[in-house]
Design a protein around this motif. Structure first.
Motif, mmCIF file in Angstrom:
data_model
loop_
_atom_site.group_PDB
_atom_site.id
_atom_site.type_symbol
_atom_site.label_atom_id
_atom_site.label_comp_id
_atom_site.label_asym_id
_atom_site.label_seq_id
_atom_site.Cartn_x
_atom_site.Cartn_y
_atom_site.Cartn_z
ATOM 1 N N VAL A 66 18.179 33.177 -31.320
ATOM 2 C CA VAL A 66 18.702 34.222 -32.434
ATOM 3 C C VAL A 66 17.731 35.416 -32.472
ATOM 4 C CG1 VAL A 66 19.967 32.476 -33.590
ATOM 5 C CG2 VAL A 66 17.629 33.055 -34.363
ATOM 6 N N GLU A 68 18.187 37.405 -35.238
ATOM 7 C CA GLU A 68 17.959 37.442 -36.728
ATOM 8 C C GLU A 68 18.525 36.072 -37.275
ATOM 9 O OE1 GLU A 68 21.141 39.922 -39.063
ATOM 10 O OE2 GLU A 68 20.112 41.222 -37.338
ATOM 11 N N TRP A 69 17.863 35.659 -38.318
ATOM 12 C CA TRP A 69 18.205 34.471 -38.965
ATOM 13 C C TRP A 69 19.588 34.860 -39.889
ATOM 14 C CZ3 TRP A 69 15.545 30.553 -37.331
ATOM 15 C CH2 TRP A 69 14.370 30.490 -37.199
ATOM 16 N N ALA A 70 20.713 33.842 -39.648
ATOM 17 C CA ALA A 70 22.010 33.743 -40.283
ATOM 18 C C ALA A 70 21.705 33.967 -41.715
ATOM 19 C CB ALA A 70 22.840 32.839 -39.857
ATOM 20 N N ASP A 71 20.804 33.147 -42.204
ATOM 21 C CA ASP A 71 20.299 33.237 -43.584
ATOM 22 C C ASP A 71 18.847 32.859 -43.435
ATOM 23 O OD1 ASP A 71 19.572 32.478 -46.106
ATOM 24 O OD2 ASP A 71 21.316 31.441 -46.750
ATOM 25 N N GLN A 75 18.926 28.072 -41.711
ATOM 26 C CA GLN A 75 19.874 28.445 -40.117
ATOM 27 C C GLN A 75 20.512 27.163 -39.859
ATOM 28 O OE1 GLN A 75 19.935 31.280 -38.381
ATOM 29 N NE2 GLN A 75 21.308 30.055 -37.377
ATOM 30 N N TYR A 105 8.354 24.265 -41.537
ATOM 31 C CA TYR A 105 10.061 24.263 -41.741
ATOM 32 C C TYR A 105 10.228 22.758 -41.643
ATOM 33 C CZ TYR A 105 8.855 23.514 -36.691
ATOM 34 O OH TYR A 105 8.558 23.061 -35.461
ATOM 35 N N LEU A 115 20.634 21.756 -40.328
ATOM 36 C CA LEU A 115 19.985 23.141 -40.851
ATOM 37 C C LEU A 115 18.706 22.945 -40.585
ATOM 38 C CD1 LEU A 115 21.805 23.449 -44.353
ATOM 39 C CD2 LEU A 115 22.227 24.789 -42.188
ATOM 40 N N LYS A 117 15.540 24.662 -42.274
ATOM 41 C CA LYS A 117 15.167 25.223 -43.484
ATOM 42 C C LYS A 117 13.657 25.492 -43.718
ATOM 43 C CE LYS A 117 17.388 24.859 -47.105
ATOM 44 N NZ LYS A 117 18.225 24.365 -48.612
#
Length: 198
Positions: A66, A68-71, A75, A105, A115, A117
């Motif tokens: 990716v 950029e992170w979606a959040d 992710q 993480y 996820l 995190k």
């Protein structure tokens, strides 16, 4: 972008159960003639069911890339169930790679929505025009025998459907028999509300 790093091994394809499902004859010395064709239909059926359920049937490695992170606080991983995060690597614009320490993480193990995190406040920073590569292992079982029985049956039924209609060119639009759809329904991602993430 998702890349399958390791495919389903030939030895993990259920060729003999598929032959039995098709009621193919034996004892004539020609039992292996159609094996390459049968293997291709099995691979196609596995791929179709994995696409519909967002689940890897047999464990293997995937790389998600990716920009950029979606959040930055969580992710979503596109296929599950995720068994482990192998590595997280930040790639700069000049292709220089930085492997992130595993302590930074952790994995939220979830059948429907696994996820990635951060251990702290945010996931690692992705530099402008850079990317991050997440290498992970996902799958319902280590081998065909460990795949849930209903999904095994769905694969055999769908592969048989492909085999039966192998010369039919008018079937399209993701055609899937009702029996197969029923078997995989409980494994499909849940959608709650408008625009909800699968």
């Amino acid at each position: 972008m998702l890349i399958e790093e390791t495919g389903v091994a030939e030895a993990d394809l259920p060729l003999e159960p598929f032959k039995a499902h098709l009621r193919m004859g034996s004892g004539f010395g020609t039992e292996t003639v159609q094996e390459p064709v049968l293997a291709s239909f099995l691979r196609a059926a596995i791929a179709a069911i994995e696409a519909r359920t967002s689940k890897a049937l047999i464990s293997r490695l995937f790389t998600m890339t990716v920009q950029e992170w979606a959040d930055p606080q969580a992710q979503a991983l596109p296929v599950g169930p995720v068994r482990q995060i192998v590595s997280v690597t930040v790639v700069a614009r000049d292709a220089m790679e930085t492997v992130i320490e595993p302590q930074r993480y952790w994995l939220v193990r979830d059948m429907q929505a696994p996820l990635l995190k951060p251990s702290g406040a945010m996931l690692p920073f992705i530099p402008p025009q850079g990317s991050v590569e997440v290498l992970f292992e996902a799958g319902l079982g280590e081998s065909w025998g460990a795949v849930p029985a209903d999904l095994q049956q769905a694969v055999l039924m769908l592969a048989a459907h492909y085999y039966e209609y192998r010369h039919e060119t008018r079937l399209g639009d993701g055609c899937m028999p009702f029996g197969v759809s029923s078997l995989i329904e409980r494994y499909r991602p849940l959608r709650i509300g408008l625009g909800a993430r699968a």
